[in-house]
Design a protein around this motif. Structure first.
Motif, short mmCIF file in Angstrom:
data_model
loop_
_atom_site.label_atom_id
_atom_site.label_comp_id
_atom_site.label_asym_id
_atom_site.label_seq_id
_atom_site.Cartn_x
_atom_site.Cartn_y
_atom_site.Cartn_z
N UNK A 114 0.82 -1.18 0.04
CA UNK A 114 0.03 -0.03 0.01
C UNK A 114 0.76 1.20 -0.10
N UNK A 115 0.31 2.14 -0.49
CA UNK A 115 0.90 3.62 -0.53
C UNK A 115 1.01 4.03 0.85
N UNK A 116 2.12 4.82 1.10
CA UNK A 116 2.13 5.45 2.11
C UNK A 116 3.25 5.43 2.99
N UNK A 117 3.46 5.47 4.31
CA UNK A 117 4.35 5.02 5.18
C UNK A 117 4.87 3.84 4.95
N UNK A 118 6.17 3.46 4.56
CA UNK A 118 6.75 2.43 4.39
C UNK A 118 6.51 1.05 5.63
N UNK A 119 6.42 1.64 6.85
CA UNK A 119 6.08 0.87 7.87
C UNK A 119 4.85 0.29 7.66
N UNK A 120 3.79 0.89 7.34
CA UNK A 120 2.37 0.57 7.03
C UNK A 120 2.34 -0.54 5.99
N UNK A 121 2.92 -0.35 5.15
CA UNK A 121 2.57 -1.09 3.65
C UNK A 121 3.53 -2.08 3.29
N UNK A 122 4.72 -2.19 4.01
CA UNK A 122 5.89 -2.89 3.63
C UNK A 122 5.60 -4.32 4.68
N UNK A 123 5.81 -5.33 4.10
CA UNK A 123 5.77 -6.69 4.95
C UNK A 123 7.14 -7.28 4.57
N UNK A 134 6.45 -20.69 -3.12
CA UNK A 134 7.30 -20.03 -2.18
C UNK A 134 6.52 -19.93 -0.89
N UNK A 135 7.05 -20.63 0.06
CA UNK A 135 6.66 -20.41 1.40
C UNK A 135 7.21 -19.34 2.08
N UNK A 136 6.23 -18.30 2.47
CA UNK A 136 6.46 -17.06 3.08
C UNK A 136 6.26 -17.01 4.51
N UNK A 137 7.20 -16.68 5.39
CA UNK A 137 6.81 -16.55 6.65
C UNK A 137 6.93 -15.07 7.08
N UNK A 138 6.06 -14.34 7.50
CA UNK A 138 6.29 -12.95 7.85
C UNK A 138 6.54 -12.66 9.31
N UNK A 142 2.79 -14.62 10.38
CA UNK A 142 1.90 -15.13 9.68
C UNK A 142 2.42 -15.87 8.40
N UNK A 143 2.01 -17.06 7.98
CA UNK A 143 2.41 -17.71 7.03
C UNK A 143 1.56 -17.84 5.65
#
Length: 175
Positions: A114-123, A134-138, A142-143
């Motif tokens: 999402x647009x905006x603050x990188x801390x809000x939209x970047x995972x 691709x098995x992703x674990x955040x 959350x996976x």
């Protein structure tokens, strides 16, 4: 008689040298040695080539197809399979907005949604890429599994990422 003895010895020596059976054996032995040398050389070259090919195959980074590239979202579909606007998926006013997905060779990834603050939209998190998944674990625990879609030539066409927000559940395709 001594001279006769000398003569008979030199005749014997000359006969040995001129014997056609001795010449044939020497040529045959030379041919045999040449063929043997050629076969050994061919075998050594073949073995060396095979070793190089095996090294290349087994040393290839299994994540090499997805790393060092920025994947960009180009389309999304709803849970029912209908096409969705990316602006609606990301809940932004920009009609041309797109998210990004990157994978590093150290096993980490970054998903910008999402647009905006990188801390809000970047995972961010860790990933493992095996057998087209691709098995992703955040970082928050959350996976999710991202599906890798291949083109006819075997290269990666897109990566399908499941995504949910207050507006619904989607699959977002990164190219």
């Amino acid at each position: 008689m001594q001279s006769g003895d000398k003569m008979s010895k030199s005749v014997k020596k000359n006969k040995k040298k001129k014997n056609p059976a001795n010449k044939g054996n020497t040529a045959a032995q030379k041919r045999k040695k040449t063929v043997k040398t050629a076969l050994i050389t061919a075998f050594v070259l073949l073995a060396a080539t095979a070793a190089v090919v095996l090294i290349i195959i087994f040393s290839k980074n299994p994540n090499g197809d997805i790393i060092n590239r920025e994947w960009t979202s180009k389309k999304a579909v709803t849970a029912s399979g209908d096409e969705a606007e990316l602006a609606d998926v990301y809940n932004v006013l920009y009609s041309q907005y797109s998210g990004t997905l990157t994978f590093q060779d150290d096993g980490t990834f970054e998903l910008w949604l999402t647009a905006g603050d990188p801390d809000d939209g970047t995972h961010k998190g860790q990933y493992k890429y095996e057998n087209g998944v691709i098995s992703a674990e955040f970082d928050r625990g959350e996976t999710k599994d991202f599906t890798v879609n291949y083109s006819e030539d075997g290269s990666i066409d897109s990566i399908a990422v499941p995504y949910s927000n207050d507006n619904g559940s989607y699959t977002v395709y990164f190219y």
